[in-house]
Design a protein around this motif. Structure first.
Motif, PDB file in Angstrom:
ATOM      1  N   MET A 119       0.843  -1.195   0.000  1.00 35.91           N
ATOM      2  CA  MET A 119       0.000   0.000   0.000  1.00 35.91           C
ATOM      3  C   MET A 119       0.879   1.246   0.000  1.00 35.91           C
ATOM      4  O   MET A 119       1.858   1.336   0.737  1.00 35.91           O
ATOM      5  CB  MET A 119      -0.919   0.003   1.224  1.00 35.91           C
ATOM      6  N   ASP A 120       0.541   2.190  -0.865  1.00 33.57           N
ATOM      7  CA  ASP A 120       1.324   3.418  -0.941  1.00 33.57           C
ATOM      8  C   ASP A 120       1.217   4.208   0.359  1.00 33.57           C
ATOM      9  O   ASP A 120       0.176   4.219   1.023  1.00 33.57           O
ATOM     10  CB  ASP A 120       0.835   4.277  -2.101  1.00 33.57           C
ATOM     11  N   ALA A 121       2.303   4.873   0.720  1.00 32.39           N
ATOM     12  CA  ALA A 121       2.292   5.708   1.915  1.00 32.39           C
ATOM     13  C   ALA A 121       1.378   6.903   1.709  1.00 32.39           C
ATOM     14  O   ALA A 121       1.239   7.414   0.592  1.00 32.39           O
ATOM     15  CB  ALA A 121       3.713   6.173   2.223  1.00 32.39           C
ATOM     16  N   LEU A 122       0.751   7.339   2.772  1.00 37.14           N
ATOM     17  CA  LEU A 122      -0.132   8.498   2.685  1.00 37.14           C
ATOM     18  C   LEU A 122       0.685   9.755   2.429  1.00 37.14           C
ATOM     19  O   LEU A 122       1.750   9.943   3.019  1.00 37.14           O
ATOM     20  CB  LEU A 122      -0.925   8.655   3.990  1.00 37.14           C
ATOM     21  N   PRO A 123       0.195  10.645   1.565  1.00 36.54           N
ATOM     22  CA  PRO A 123       0.935  11.881   1.291  1.00 36.54           C
ATOM     23  C   PRO A 123       0.847  12.838   2.462  1.00 36.54           C
ATOM     24  O   PRO A 123      -0.079  12.765   3.292  1.00 36.54           O
ATOM     25  CB  PRO A 123       0.217  12.443   0.060  1.00 36.54           C
ATOM     26  N   GLU A 124       1.799  13.745   2.532  1.00 38.55           N
ATOM     27  CA  GLU A 124       1.785  14.775   3.557  1.00 38.55           C
ATOM     28  C   GLU A 124       0.882  15.926   3.108  1.00 38.55           C
ATOM     29  O   GLU A 124       0.757  16.225   1.923  1.00 38.55           O
ATOM     30  CB  GLU A 124       3.200  15.310   3.792  1.00 38.55           C
ATOM     31  N   PHE A 125       0.261  16.580   4.071  1.00 36.42           N
ATOM     32  CA  PHE A 125      -0.557  17.749   3.771  1.00 36.42           C
ATOM     33  C   PHE A 125       0.337  18.943   3.453  1.00 36.42           C
ATOM     34  O   PHE A 125       1.375  19.149   4.088  1.00 36.42           O
ATOM     35  CB  PHE A 125      -1.455  18.099   4.962  1.00 36.42           C
ATOM     36  N   GLN A 126      -0.075  19.715   2.472  1.00 37.93           N
ATOM     37  CA  GLN A 126       0.541  21.001   2.200  1.00 37.93           C
ATOM     38  C   GLN A 126      -0.291  22.087   2.891  1.00 37.93           C
ATOM     39  O   GLN A 126      -1.435  21.857   3.274  1.00 37.93           O
ATOM     40  CB  GLN A 126       0.611  21.246   0.696  1.00 37.93           C
ATOM     41  N   THR A 127       0.292  23.263   3.013  1.00 40.01           N
ATOM     42  CA  THR A 127      -0.379  24.339   3.735  1.00 40.01           C
ATOM     43  C   THR A 127      -0.388  25.617   2.916  1.00 40.01           C
ATOM     44  O   THR A 127       0.598  25.961   2.266  1.00 40.01           O
ATOM     45  CB  THR A 127       0.325  24.623   5.078  1.00 40.01           C
ATOM     46  N   THR A 128      -1.509  26.295   2.948  1.00 40.28           N
ATOM     47  CA  THR A 128      -1.606  27.633   2.388  1.00 40.28           C
ATOM     48  C   THR A 128      -2.456  28.462   3.337  1.00 40.28           C
ATOM     49  O   THR A 128      -3.156  27.919   4.191  1.00 40.28           O
ATOM     50  CB  THR A 128      -2.233  27.618   0.977  1.00 40.28           C
ATOM     51  N   SER A 129      -2.397  29.764   3.215  1.00 41.56           N
ATOM     52  CA  SER A 129      -3.182  30.619   4.097  1.00 41.56           C
ATOM     53  C   SER A 129      -3.558  31.898   3.369  1.00 41.56           C
ATOM     54  O   SER A 129      -2.893  32.303   2.410  1.00 41.56           O
ATOM     55  CB  SER A 129      -2.418  30.957   5.386  1.00 41.56           C
ATOM     56  N   HIS A 130      -4.634  32.509   3.820  1.00 39.30           N
ATOM     57  CA  HIS A 130      -5.053  33.806   3.295  1.00 39.30           C
ATOM     58  C   HIS A 130      -5.761  34.563   4.396  1.00 39.30           C
ATOM     59  O   HIS A 130      -6.220  33.981   5.381  1.00 39.30           O
ATOM     60  CB  HIS A 130      -5.971  33.636   2.076  1.00 39.30           C
ATOM     61  N   VAL A 131      -5.846  35.858   4.224  1.00 39.84           N
ATOM     62  CA  VAL A 131      -6.516  36.702   5.213  1.00 39.84           C
ATOM     63  C   VAL A 131      -8.006  36.681   4.927  1.00 39.84           C
ATOM     64  O   VAL A 131      -8.450  37.002   3.819  1.00 39.84           O
ATOM     65  CB  VAL A 131      -5.982  38.143   5.175  1.00 39.84           C
ATOM     66  N   GLY A 132      -8.785  36.270   5.912  1.00 40.86           N
ATOM     67  CA  GLY A 132     -10.227  36.189   5.756  1.00 40.86           C
ATOM     68  C   GLY A 132     -10.876  37.556   5.798  1.00 40.86           C
ATOM     69  O   GLY A 132     -10.227  38.588   6.051  1.00 40.86           O
ATOM     70  N   PRO A 133     -12.207  37.613   5.568  1.00 42.28           N
ATOM     71  CA  PRO A 133     -12.925  38.886   5.517  1.00 42.28           C
ATOM     72  C   PRO A 133     -12.930  39.635   6.838  1.00 42.28           C
ATOM     73  O   PRO A 133     -13.120  40.840   6.863  1.00 42.28           O
ATOM     74  CB  PRO A 133     -14.341  38.469   5.105  1.00 42.28           C
ATOM     75  N   ASN A 134     -12.701  38.908   7.936  1.00 36.93           N
ATOM     76  CA  ASN A 134     -12.677  39.564   9.247  1.00 36.93           C
ATOM     77  C   ASN A 134     -11.259  39.862   9.711  1.00 36.93           C
ATOM     78  O   ASN A 134     -11.037  40.171  10.884  1.00 36.93           O
ATOM     79  CB  ASN A 134     -13.396  38.677  10.274  1.00 36.93           C
ATOM     80  N   GLY A 135     -10.306  39.771   8.786  1.00 35.69           N
ATOM     81  CA  GLY A 135      -8.930  40.072   9.132  1.00 35.69           C
ATOM     82  C   GLY A 135      -8.186  38.916   9.771  1.00 35.69           C
ATOM     83  O   GLY A 135      -7.018  39.046  10.120  1.00 35.69           O
ATOM     84  N   ARG A 136      -8.849  37.768   9.902  1.00 37.40           N
ATOM     85  CA  ARG A 136      -8.213  36.604  10.500  1.00 37.40           C
ATOM     86  C   ARG A 136      -7.521  35.782   9.415  1.00 37.40           C
ATOM     87  O   ARG A 136      -7.987  35.695   8.292  1.00 37.40           O
ATOM     88  CB  ARG A 136      -9.243  35.736  11.222  1.00 37.40           C
ATOM     89  N   VAL A 137      -6.416  35.171   9.779  1.00 38.91           N
ATOM     90  CA  VAL A 137      -5.705  34.316   8.848  1.00 38.91           C
ATOM     91  C   VAL A 137      -6.375  32.943   8.821  1.00 38.91           C
ATOM     92  O   VAL A 137      -6.547  32.299   9.861  1.00 38.91           O
ATOM     93  CB  VAL A 137      -4.222  34.171   9.248  1.00 38.91           C
ATOM     94  N   VAL A 138      -6.782  32.529   7.632  1.00 43.66           N
ATOM     95  CA  VAL A 138      -7.427  31.235   7.458  1.00 43.66           C
ATOM     96  C   VAL A 138      -6.403  30.277   6.853  1.00 43.66           C
ATOM     97  O   VAL A 138      -5.863  30.532   5.780  1.00 43.66           O
ATOM     98  CB  VAL A 138      -8.656  31.343   6.532  1.00 43.66           C
ATOM     99  N   LYS A 139      -6.149  29.177   7.545  1.00 41.01           N
ATOM    100  CA  LYS A 139      -5.187  28.196   7.056  1.00 41.01           C
ATOM    101  C   LYS A 139      -5.919  27.026   6.409  1.00 41.01           C
ATOM    102  O   LYS A 139      -6.919  26.543   6.926  1.00 41.01           O
ATOM    103  CB  LYS A 139      -4.309  27.691   8.200  1.00 41.01           C
ATOM    104  N   GLU A 140      -5.385  26.609   5.272  1.00 39.98           N
ATOM    105  CA  GLU A 140      -5.907  25.425   4.593  1.00 39.98           C
ATOM    106  C   GLU A 140      -4.806  24.384   4.522  1.00 39.98           C
ATOM    107  O   GLU A 140      -3.700  24.653   4.070  1.00 39.98           O
ATOM    108  CB  GLU A 140      -6.388  25.757   3.180  1.00 39.98           C
ATOM    109  N   TYR A 141      -5.102  23.190   4.999  1.00 39.64           N
ATOM    110  CA  TYR A 141      -4.212  22.050   4.873  1.00 39.64           C
ATOM    111  C   TYR A 141      -4.818  21.147   3.806  1.00 39.64           C
ATOM    112  O   TYR A 141      -5.984  20.765   3.912  1.00 39.64           O
ATOM    113  CB  TYR A 141      -4.086  21.314   6.206  1.00 39.64           C
ATOM    114  N   TYR A 142      -4.058  20.801   2.780  1.00 43.42           N
ATOM    115  CA  TYR A 142      -4.669  20.113   1.659  1.00 43.42           C
ATOM    116  C   TYR A 142      -3.745  19.050   1.065  1.00 43.42           C
ATOM    117  O   TYR A 142      -2.522  19.093   1.189  1.00 43.42           O
ATOM    118  CB  TYR A 142      -5.054  21.116   0.565  1.00 43.42           C
ATOM    119  N   VAL A 143      -4.403  18.092   0.425  1.00 43.22           N
ATOM    120  CA  VAL A 143      -3.729  17.060  -0.363  1.00 43.22           C
ATOM    121  C   VAL A 143      -4.397  17.059  -1.724  1.00 43.22           C
ATOM    122  O   VAL A 143      -5.619  16.903  -1.827  1.00 43.22           O
ATOM    123  CB  VAL A 143      -3.854  15.672   0.291  1.00 43.22           C
ATOM    124  N   LYS A 144      -3.635  17.258  -2.782  1.00 47.01           N
ATOM    125  CA  LYS A 144      -4.180  17.293  -4.132  1.00 47.01           C
ATOM    126  C   LYS A 144      -4.339  15.881  -4.703  1.00 47.01           C
ATOM    127  O   LYS A 144      -3.563  14.972  -4.399  1.00 47.01           O
ATOM    128  CB  LYS A 144      -3.284  18.118  -5.052  1.00 47.01           C
TER     129      LYS A 144
END
Length: 329
Positions: free
Chosen positions: A1-26
Motif C-alpha cells: 500500500m502506498d504511503a499516505l501523502p503529507e498535507f501542504q499548507t496555504t493561508s489567506h486573510v479572511g474577511p474579518n482580518g483573520r488568517v485562514v489556514k488550509e491544509y490540503y492534499v491534491k
C-alpha cells in the motif's frame, strides 16, 4: 500500500482580518481516518467510540455515531453575496471567481436524509422489520451541510445536478460528457472538504488529477445524475450517541454531552474558461433564486440579515420579465 501523502499548507486573510489556514492534499479524497494520521488538531485529535462502547473522556473521545452514511444527491446550489447576485443576474449566468473555478455545494433535505437512514439500517440489519425502526438520523445531521443557511452568502441558486451538467456539456463540452476528477482534500480547523473537479474533455490542464471512480470504497462518486457521498462526520456538535440493539435489530439516538468534532462535505468545482459564462435563461435564474440565513462564521465577510436579502430577491422576482442589468437597489 502506498504511503499516505503529507498535507501542504496555504493561508489567506479572511474577511474579518483573520488568517485562514488550509491544509490540503491534491488528487486524493483521503478518508477521515487517514486525515487524522497526517493532520491532528483539537478536533481531529479525538477517537470515535466503537459500537457498544462508552466515552469516558469527552476531550479525547467522540460518542459512537452513524458512519459512513451514504447520501445520494441530485440537487446542487451556488451561494453568493449581494455583489455576486447582481453579477449573475446581469450576466444571465455564472462566471468564475478568483479561484478560476465555479463552486457548487450539495443540497440535502429530509428526503435524502430519510433515504440514507434506510440504507444505513438495511446494511446493519438486512433482515430487520422496517416498521419497527424509529427515525434517528436527523438528530445527527447537524453540520452546516444540512442547514438552510450558508456561510458563503445570503443568495442561493438551486438547480438539479442533471440540468447544470446538461448546460455545461452543451456550452463547454460540445455535447460530450464532462470529465469528473478527484481534485483535493482540504482541512480547515473543524471542516474537511472533498472537492470534485469537472471540466471539458477537451481541456487537459487537469490531467494530473485522477479521474473519479465509482466504487464502494470511494468517499464520493458520480453515477446516473447523482453524487454519491459516503459521509464520515455529519454532526458539527455531537449531542447524541448511536445505540445499536442487535437483539431487536434496531438503532436509536440517545442523548449525550456536547462534543465538538470535525464535519465533512463535498463541493463541485466547474472549470469555466476565463471571461466566459455558464449561461442560464433569466427566468430560470429567477425561479432558482432564494434568500438564506447567515451561518457562522461567514466566509465572505459580514452578511446581511435574511429579511434584507429577501427584499432583494423579491425585486428580481417582481421584475422577472424586465431587464435587470441597470436596476438600482
Amino acid at each position: 500500500m502506498d504511503a499516505l501523502p503529507e498535507f501542504q499548507t496555504t493561508s489567506h486573510v479572511g474577511p474579518n482580518g483573520r488568517v485562514v489556514k488550509e491544509y490540503y492534499v491534491k488528487g486524493l479524497h483521503m478518508s477521515l481516518d487517514d486525515v487524522k494520521k497526517k493532520h491532528r488538531n483539537q478536533y481531529t485529535d479525538k477517537d470515535v467510540v466503537q459500537p457498544g462502547g462508552e466515552a469516558t473522556n469527552y476531550s479525547t473521545q467522540v460518542p459512537h455515531y452513524p458512519r459512513p452514511v451514504e447520501f445520494r444527491v441530485t440537487t446542487v446550489a451556488h451561494v453568493t453575496v449581494e455583489k455576486g447576485l447582481h453579477g449573475i443576474m446581469g450576466n444571465d449566468g455564472f462566471q468564475i471567481g478568483e479561484s478560476g473555478l465555479l463552486w457548487w455545494g450539495l443540497v440535502i433535505g429530509e428526503k435524502e436524509i430519510s433515504a440514507a437512514e434506510q440504507r444505513y439500517v438495511e446494511k446493519l440489519f438486512p433482515d430487520r422489520n422496517p416498521e419497527d425502526q424509529e427515525p434517528f438520523l436527523q438528530k445527527f445531521a447537524t453540520s452546516p451541510v444540512f442547514k438552510d443557511g450558508s456561510r458563503y452568502g445570503n443568495f442561493k441558486f438551486t438547480f438539479s445536478l442533471a440540468d447544470v451538467l446538461l448546460k455545461y456539456s452543451t456550452q463547454f463540452c460540445g455535447g460530450k460528457d464532462p470529465v469528473f476528477r478527484v481534485y483535493k482534500t482540504a482541512v480547515y480547523s473543524q471542516e474537511v472538504m472533498y472537492t470534485l473537479l469537472i471540466h471539458s474533455p477537451d481541456v487537459h490542464d487537469y490531467d494530473v488529477y485522477p479521474e473519479l471512480v465509482n466504487n464502494d470504497e470511494a468517499v464520493c462518486a458520480y453515477r446516473d445524475g447523482e453524487i454519491i457521498w459516503r459521509a464520515q462526520a455529519i454532526s458539527e456538535t455531537h449531542k447524541f450517541k448511536l445505540v445499536e440493539n442487535r437483539e431487536e435489530k434496531l438503532v436509536r439516538a440517545e442523548q449525550s454531552l456536547n462534543v465538538f468534532y470535525v464535519w465533512d462535505h463535498v463541493t463541485l468545482a466547474f472549470h469555466i474558461p476565463k471571461d466566459e459564462t455558464l449561461s442560464i435563461p433569466h427566468e430560470e435564474l429567477v425561479e432558482a433564486l432564494t434568500s438564506c440565513d447567515e451561518n457562522y462564521p461567514p466566509v465572505n465577510g459580514p452578511l446581511m440579515g435574511k429579511s434584507d436579502a429577501e427584499e432583494r430577491v423579491q425585486k428580481y422576482k417582481n421584475l422577472e420579465n424586465r431587464e435587470t442589468s441597470n436596476m438600482e437597489f
